[in-house]
Design a protein around this motif. Structure first.
Motif, PDB file in Angstrom:
ATOM      1  N   PHE A  36       1.092   3.254 -16.587  1.00 20.54           N
ATOM      2  CA  PHE A  36       1.700   3.528 -15.288  1.00 20.54           C
ATOM      3  C   PHE A  36       0.961   2.819 -14.157  1.00 20.54           C
ATOM      4  N   VAL A  37      -0.351   2.738 -14.264  1.00 17.67           N
ATOM      5  CA  VAL A  37      -1.130   2.046 -13.235  1.00 17.67           C
ATOM      6  C   VAL A  37      -0.775   0.560 -13.198  1.00 17.67           C
ATOM      7  N   ILE A  38      -0.657  -0.048 -14.359  1.00 20.27           N
ATOM      8  CA  ILE A  38      -0.284  -1.471 -14.412  1.00 20.27           C
ATOM      9  C   ILE A  38       1.108  -1.679 -13.831  1.00 20.27           C
ATOM     10  N   SER A  39       2.037  -0.795 -14.160  1.00 21.59           N
ATOM     11  CA  SER A  39       3.390  -0.951 -13.616  1.00 21.59           C
ATOM     12  C   SER A  39       3.417  -0.712 -12.117  1.00 21.59           C
ATOM     13  N   ILE A  40       2.607   0.220 -11.624  1.00 23.17           N
ATOM     14  CA  ILE A  40       2.529   0.458 -10.174  1.00 23.17           C
ATOM     15  C   ILE A  40       1.986  -0.778  -9.468  1.00 23.17           C
ATOM     16  N   LEU A  41       0.931  -1.367 -10.008  1.00 21.11           N
ATOM     17  CA  LEU A  41       0.357  -2.572  -9.405  1.00 21.11           C
ATOM     18  C   LEU A  41       1.349  -3.724  -9.409  1.00 21.11           C
ATOM     19  N   LEU A  42       2.082  -3.868 -10.494  1.00 18.24           N
ATOM     20  CA  LEU A  42       3.062  -4.948 -10.600  1.00 18.24           C
ATOM     21  C   LEU A  42       4.207  -4.749  -9.603  1.00 18.24           C
ATOM     22  N   ILE A  43       4.749  -3.546  -9.542  1.00 21.73           N
ATOM     23  CA  ILE A  43       5.853  -3.265  -8.624  1.00 21.73           C
ATOM     24  C   ILE A  43       5.406  -3.407  -7.180  1.00 21.73           C
ATOM     25  N   ALA A  44       4.221  -2.897  -6.863  1.00 23.04           N
ATOM     26  CA  ALA A  44       3.731  -2.964  -5.484  1.00 23.04           C
ATOM     27  C   ALA A  44       3.462  -4.401  -5.049  1.00 23.04           C
ATOM     28  N   SER A  45       2.916  -5.222  -5.936  1.00 17.50           N
ATOM     29  CA  SER A  45       2.646  -6.608  -5.549  1.00 17.50           C
ATOM     30  C   SER A  45       3.935  -7.407  -5.399  1.00 17.50           C
ATOM     31  N   ILE A  74       3.735   9.694 -10.088  1.00 18.26           N
ATOM     32  CA  ILE A  74       3.091   9.781 -11.407  1.00 18.26           C
ATOM     33  C   ILE A  74       2.173  10.993 -11.472  1.00 18.26           C
ATOM     34  N   ALA A  75       1.459  11.295 -10.379  1.00 19.01           N
ATOM     35  CA  ALA A  75       0.594  12.475 -10.360  1.00 19.01           C
ATOM     36  C   ALA A  75       1.406  13.755 -10.518  1.00 19.01           C
ATOM     37  N   LYS A  76       2.569  13.804  -9.894  1.00 20.61           N
ATOM     38  CA  LYS A  76       3.442  14.978 -10.034  1.00 20.61           C
ATOM     39  C   LYS A  76       3.966  15.108 -11.456  1.00 20.61           C
ATOM     40  N   LEU A  77       4.301  13.976 -12.086  1.00 24.71           N
ATOM     41  CA  LEU A  77       4.768  14.018 -13.469  1.00 24.71           C
ATOM     42  C   LEU A  77       3.662  14.476 -14.416  1.00 24.71           C
ATOM     43  N   ILE A  78       2.446  14.055 -14.164  1.00 20.63           N
ATOM     44  CA  ILE A  78       1.319  14.478 -15.000  1.00 20.63           C
ATOM     45  C   ILE A  78       1.007  15.948 -14.762  1.00 20.63           C
ATOM     46  N   ASP A  79       1.101  16.388 -13.508  1.00 22.30           N
ATOM     47  CA  ASP A  79       0.844  17.788 -13.186  1.00 22.30           C
ATOM     48  C   ASP A  79       1.881  18.705 -13.832  1.00 22.30           C
ATOM     49  N   LEU A 119       0.821  -1.200   0.000  1.00 25.52           N
ATOM     50  CA  LEU A 119       0.000   0.000   0.000  1.00 25.52           C
ATOM     51  C   LEU A 119       0.865   1.264   0.000  1.00 25.52           C
ATOM     52  N   VAL A 120       1.943   1.257   0.753  1.00 29.81           N
ATOM     53  CA  VAL A 120       2.852   2.417   0.786  1.00 29.81           C
ATOM     54  C   VAL A 120       3.515   2.618  -0.574  1.00 29.81           C
ATOM     55  N   VAL A 121       3.941   1.526  -1.211  1.00 27.00           N
ATOM     56  CA  VAL A 121       4.551   1.630  -2.541  1.00 27.00           C
ATOM     57  C   VAL A 121       3.526   2.151  -3.548  1.00 27.00           C
ATOM     58  N   THR A 122       2.290   1.686  -3.461  1.00 18.61           N
ATOM     59  CA  THR A 122       1.241   2.146  -4.368  1.00 18.61           C
ATOM     60  C   THR A 122       1.001   3.641  -4.207  1.00 18.61           C
ATOM     61  N   ILE A 123       0.884   4.101  -2.979  1.00 19.24           N
ATOM     62  CA  ILE A 123       0.625   5.521  -2.739  1.00 19.24           C
ATOM     63  C   ILE A 123       1.821   6.365  -3.174  1.00 19.24           C
ATOM     64  N   GLY A 124       3.027   5.904  -2.863  1.00 17.90           N
ATOM     65  CA  GLY A 124       4.217   6.660  -3.245  1.00 17.90           C
ATOM     66  C   GLY A 124       4.397   6.785  -4.747  1.00 17.90           C
ATOM     67  N   LEU A 125       4.266   5.673  -5.451  1.00 20.41           N
ATOM     68  CA  LEU A 125       4.417   5.721  -6.905  1.00 20.41           C
ATOM     69  C   LEU A 125       3.275   6.477  -7.574  1.00 20.41           C
ATOM     70  N   SER A 126       2.087   6.405  -6.997  1.00 13.15           N
ATOM     71  CA  SER A 126       0.963   7.180  -7.539  1.00 13.15           C
ATOM     72  C   SER A 126       1.206   8.672  -7.381  1.00 13.15           C
TER      73      SER A 126
END
Length: 142
Positions: free
Chosen positions: A53-62, A36-41, A26-33
């Motif tokens: 990016f969402v798929i890669s976040i889910l893969l890395i976090a799991s 990515i939000a900062k990069l999009i902003d 959960l911490v990795v998911t929130i951090g990577l999100s």
């Protein structure tokens, strides 16, 4: 396969280790999100590529959550990694139910990505180590 290690007494119980892995995911998911939000902003990344990016976040976090669970529990690698992935998936489902009103879109893909990530983490260390020749001149026995 037998383990020839001395017991150190540093292994956690199964529920505590799985909780650590779930929190870590959960911490990795929130951090990577947030990254990515900062990069999009900052308009560095286009909004059309959010799905990748969402798929890669889910893969890395799991993967990282499953590995963290196994590092804490130190036994039954595949079972621990798969249960850790299941816990992470249930956490994602509960967040969807609480925050988004239960709109379960793309939950099958999410489940498959989390399953693949936790399975990969479980398979990473299952390779048996080859027994080398030991003797006076091991280089001559090749």
């Amino acid at each position: 396969m037998t383990m020839n290690q001395k017991p150190t007494g540093t292994a956690m119980s199964m529920p505590a280790g799985l909780a650590v892995g779930g929190i870590w995911s959960l911490v990795v998911t929130i951090g990577l999100s947030a990254v990515i939000a900062k990069l999009i902003d900052g308009e560095i990344v286009e909004q059309g590529s959010i799905g990748y990016f969402v798929i890669s976040i889910l893969l890395i976090a799991s993967i990282t959550g499953a590995l963290q669970s196994f590092r804490k529990i130190k036994r039954r690698r595949m079972l621990v990694c798969l249960i850790s992935g299941l816990i992470y998936f249930c956490v994602l489902l509960s967040i969807t139910a609480l925050c988004f009103g239960g709109q379960y879109q793309g939950i099958g893909v999410t489940g498959l990505v989390v399953l693949c990530g936790s399975s990969c983490a479980g398979l990473m260390g299952l390779r048996e180590k080859k027994q080398g020749r030991t003797g006076k001149f091991p280089a001559l026995h090749r």
